[in-house]
Design a protein around this motif. Structure first.
Motif, mmCIF file in Angstrom:
data_model
loop_
_atom_site.group_PDB
_atom_site.id
_atom_site.type_symbol
_atom_site.label_atom_id
_atom_site.label_comp_id
_atom_site.label_asym_id
_atom_site.label_seq_id
_atom_site.Cartn_x
_atom_site.Cartn_y
_atom_site.Cartn_z
ATOM 1 N N UNK A 126 0.975 -1.269 0.098
ATOM 2 C CA UNK A 126 0.096 0.003 0.017
ATOM 3 C C UNK A 126 0.723 1.240 0.108
ATOM 4 N N UNK A 127 2.120 1.273 0.766
ATOM 5 C CA UNK A 127 2.687 2.569 0.938
ATOM 6 C C UNK A 127 3.611 2.586 -0.547
ATOM 7 N N UNK A 128 3.917 1.501 -1.193
ATOM 8 C CA UNK A 128 4.611 1.551 -2.555
ATOM 9 C C UNK A 128 3.622 2.182 -3.438
ATOM 10 N N UNK A 129 2.442 1.825 -3.539
ATOM 11 C CA UNK A 129 1.293 2.327 -4.475
ATOM 12 C C UNK A 129 1.036 3.715 -4.140
ATOM 13 N N UNK A 130 0.780 4.217 -2.871
ATOM 14 C CA UNK A 130 0.724 5.514 -2.524
ATOM 15 C C UNK A 130 1.810 6.368 -3.006
ATOM 16 N N UNK A 131 2.891 5.928 -3.052
ATOM 17 C CA UNK A 131 4.336 6.694 -3.430
ATOM 18 C C UNK A 131 4.087 7.023 -4.671
ATOM 19 N N UNK A 132 3.522 5.828 -5.465
ATOM 20 C CA UNK A 132 3.651 6.295 -7.015
ATOM 21 C C UNK A 132 2.397 6.967 -7.578
ATOM 22 N N UNK A 133 1.251 6.822 -6.883
ATOM 23 C CA UNK A 133 -0.105 7.607 -6.890
ATOM 24 C C UNK A 133 0.405 9.153 -6.891
ATOM 25 N N UNK A 134 1.106 9.345 -5.730
ATOM 26 C CA UNK A 134 1.225 10.871 -5.353
ATOM 27 C C UNK A 134 2.205 11.564 -6.272
ATOM 28 N N UNK A 135 2.877 10.967 -7.129
ATOM 29 C CA UNK A 135 3.710 11.393 -8.128
ATOM 30 C C UNK A 135 2.870 12.204 -9.265
ATOM 31 N N UNK A 136 1.552 11.625 -9.296
ATOM 32 C CA UNK A 136 0.900 12.036 -10.539
ATOM 33 C C UNK A 136 -0.073 13.359 -9.869
ATOM 34 N N UNK A 137 0.185 14.679 -9.905
ATOM 35 C CA UNK A 137 -0.380 15.849 -9.430
ATOM 36 C C UNK A 137 -1.863 15.848 -9.568
#
Length: 173
Positions: free
Chosen positions: A10-21
């Protein structure tokens, strides 16, 4: 109860989602679907998220673009697929079911049902590189795995970042 690997994914997914503004991922948000479904991560378009810090809500009325579920230790794929169908009926555009042991992602939408393995997944313009989510570190040194086979220095043992309980000790050099 979420496990270590569940939380890590979940943390790794959140990290990638947050890269997209343009996206606003929200973990464990309860949706006003059925008796209150709470996907591990609900992903909205940023312009659709307008918090009111004077009045909170318990169940989100608006459906996310993407709902992500990470399979837990005691969940079956059939349960997860049934939940995904309910989410899709409630106007969620896509559902990703992440299966940690096989490092797989089931993608369901009104248009498709596909299975991916450690690769780039894109749905509704939302992209995640699952090779990064399921990053496998190469360990050097001596490793003894449950089969009893010993790997010596110079050989690379491929182990997930969180060593499973079936593996014995890993010594880093």
């Amino acid at each position: 109860m979420p496990s270590f690997n569940h939380s890590y994914i979940c943390a790794q997914l959140m990290r990638q989602f947050l890269l997209d503004e343009s996206l606003q991922p929200m973990p464990d948000l309860t949706l006003d679907i059925e008796s209150g479904m709470s996907p591990d991560i609900s992903v909205f378009r940023k312009e659709e998220v307008k918090p009111d810090f004077f009045e909170d809500i318990l169940k989100a009325k608006k459906a996310p673009v993407l709902a992500v579920e990470v399979m837990g230790l005691h969940q079956s794929i059939q349960e997860m697929l049934d939940s995904a169908k309910l989410l899709l009926k409630a106007w969620v555009k896509a559902v990703w079911i992440v299966e940690p042991y096989a490092r797989s992602v089931f993608v369901l939408s009104g248009k498709e049902q596909r299975l991916f393995h450690q690769e780039l997944v894109e749905t509704e313009g939302i992209r995640v590189d699952f090779a990064k989510v399921f990053f496998v570190e190469r360990w050097r040194g001596t490793a003894v795995v449950s089969s009893g086979k010993q790997l010596t220095s110079g050989q690379a043992a491929i182990m997930p970042p969180a060593v499973s309980s079936s593996a014995a000790g890993i010594l880093r050099h």
